[in-house]
Motif scaffolding. Structure first.
Motif, short mmCIF file in Angstrom:
data_model
loop_
_atom_site.label_atom_id
_atom_site.label_comp_id
_atom_site.label_asym_id
_atom_site.label_seq_id
_atom_site.Cartn_x
_atom_site.Cartn_y
_atom_site.Cartn_z
N CYS A 173 -4.87 13.38 -7.28
CA CYS A 173 -3.82 12.41 -6.95
C CYS A 173 -3.35 12.58 -5.51
N LEU A 174 -3.22 13.82 -5.07
CA LEU A 174 -2.83 14.05 -3.68
C LEU A 174 -3.90 13.54 -2.72
N GLY A 175 -5.15 13.71 -3.09
CA GLY A 175 -6.24 13.16 -2.28
C GLY A 175 -6.19 11.64 -2.23
N LEU A 176 -5.89 11.01 -3.37
CA LEU A 176 -5.76 9.56 -3.39
C LEU A 176 -4.56 9.10 -2.56
N ALA A 177 -3.49 9.88 -2.55
CA ALA A 177 -2.33 9.56 -1.72
C ALA A 177 -2.73 9.60 -0.25
N ALA A 178 -3.49 10.62 0.15
CA ALA A 178 -3.93 10.72 1.54
C ALA A 178 -4.86 9.57 1.88
N SER B 98 -5.29 -0.49 8.12
CA SER B 98 -5.15 -1.93 7.87
C SER B 98 -3.80 -2.49 8.31
N GLY B 99 -2.88 -1.60 8.64
CA GLY B 99 -1.51 -2.02 8.93
C GLY B 99 -1.26 -2.38 10.31
N MET C 96 0.82 -1.19 0.00
CA MET C 96 0.00 0.00 0.00
C MET C 96 0.87 1.27 0.00
N ILE C 97 2.02 1.21 0.62
CA ILE C 97 2.89 2.37 0.67
C ILE C 97 3.33 2.78 -0.74
N PHE C 98 3.41 1.78 -1.62
CA PHE C 98 3.76 2.06 -3.02
C PHE C 98 2.75 3.03 -3.63
N PHE C 99 1.44 2.79 -3.39
CA PHE C 99 0.40 3.66 -3.94
C PHE C 99 0.45 5.06 -3.33
N VAL C 100 0.76 5.12 -2.04
CA VAL C 100 0.88 6.43 -1.39
C VAL C 100 1.97 7.24 -2.08
N ILE C 101 3.13 6.62 -2.25
CA ILE C 101 4.27 7.32 -2.88
C ILE C 101 3.96 7.65 -4.33
N LEU C 102 3.38 6.71 -5.06
CA LEU C 102 3.04 6.93 -6.46
C LEU C 102 2.08 8.10 -6.63
N PHE C 103 0.98 8.09 -5.89
CA PHE C 103 0.00 9.17 -5.99
C PHE C 103 0.56 10.49 -5.49
N LEU C 104 1.40 10.43 -4.47
CA LEU C 104 2.00 11.65 -3.93
C LEU C 104 2.92 12.30 -4.96
N VAL D 30 -4.25 6.64 4.74
CA VAL D 30 -5.20 6.32 5.81
C VAL D 30 -5.54 4.83 5.78
N ILE D 31 -5.79 4.30 4.60
CA ILE D 31 -6.09 2.86 4.48
C ILE D 31 -4.91 2.03 4.95
#
Length: 148
Positions: A133-138, A147-148, A1-9, A142-143
Motif C-alpha cells: 500500500c505504501l508503494g502504491l501511495a508513492a 500528470s498535474g 489522484m491525491i485521494f488515492f495517495v492519502i488512502l494508500f498512505l 508520482v503519477i
C-alpha cells in the motif's frame, strides 16, 4: 489522484503497524510457558462468499482446553495472526495433524493465562500488504506530480 495517495498512505501505515504488532506478539509467544491441553474440536469450515461471483474462504474451527495453576481455560486460537483464507489446503493440513493426537501443546501468556496459542510460528502477511500500500501511495504520488 491525491485521494488515492492519502488512502494508500493511511492504509499502508495502519497495516504496517498492525503487522509489526502481530509479529512482536508472536515473538513474545515463543517465550511463553507450555502446558498440555486437550483438543475438543478441530475441523475446517467454509465461509461462503456473499455474492454468486464471490470466493468462499476457509477457516480452522477449533477448541481446546488446558489447565494453568488449577484453573481450566478454553481457547479457539491456533496462532497469532492466523486467519481464514481462500486456500483450504493449509487449514486441512493443520486439522489433520492436530486430529492425529487429541493431546496438544498449549503456549499460554503467564500474565494472562486465558491468552493461548497452539503454534508460535509466524503467521500472516499484514505488514507486507502494508508495504504494498505504501508503494502504491508513492506510485500514485508520482503519477499525480507528472500528470498535474
Amino acid at each position: 489522484m491525491i485521494f488515492f495517495v492519502i488512502l494508500f498512505l493511511l492504509a499502508g501505515i495502519a497495516l504496517v503497524i498492525g503487522g509489526r504488532q502481530q509479529a512482536t506478539e508472536a515473538l513474545r509467544a515463543t517465550k511463553w510457558p507450555v502446558t498440555e491441553g486437550k483438543l475438543e474440536q478441530c475441523e475446517v469450515v467454509v465461509s461462503p462468499g456473499i455474492g454468486s461471483d464471490s470466493y468462499s474462504s476457509w477457516r480452522l474451527q477449533l477448541r481446546y482446553s488446558y489447565v494453568v495453576r488449577g484453573v481450566t481455560y478454553h481457547s479457539t486460537r491456533y496462532a497469532i495472526g492466523y486467519s481464514e483464507s481462500a486456500d483450504h489446503t493449509q487449514h486441512r493440513d493443520i486439522a489433520e495433524e492436530l486430529n492425529r493426537n487429541p493431546t496438544v501443546s498449549v503456549h499460554y501468556d503467564p500474565a494472562h493465562p486465558a491468552q493461548a496459542v497452539l503454534s508460535v510460528a509466524p503467521q500472516g502477511n499484514v505488514a507486507l500488504l502494508g508495504y504494498w500500500c505504501l508503494g502504491l501511495a508513492a506510485l500514485s504520488a508520482v503519477i499525480a506530480m507528472v500528470s498535474g
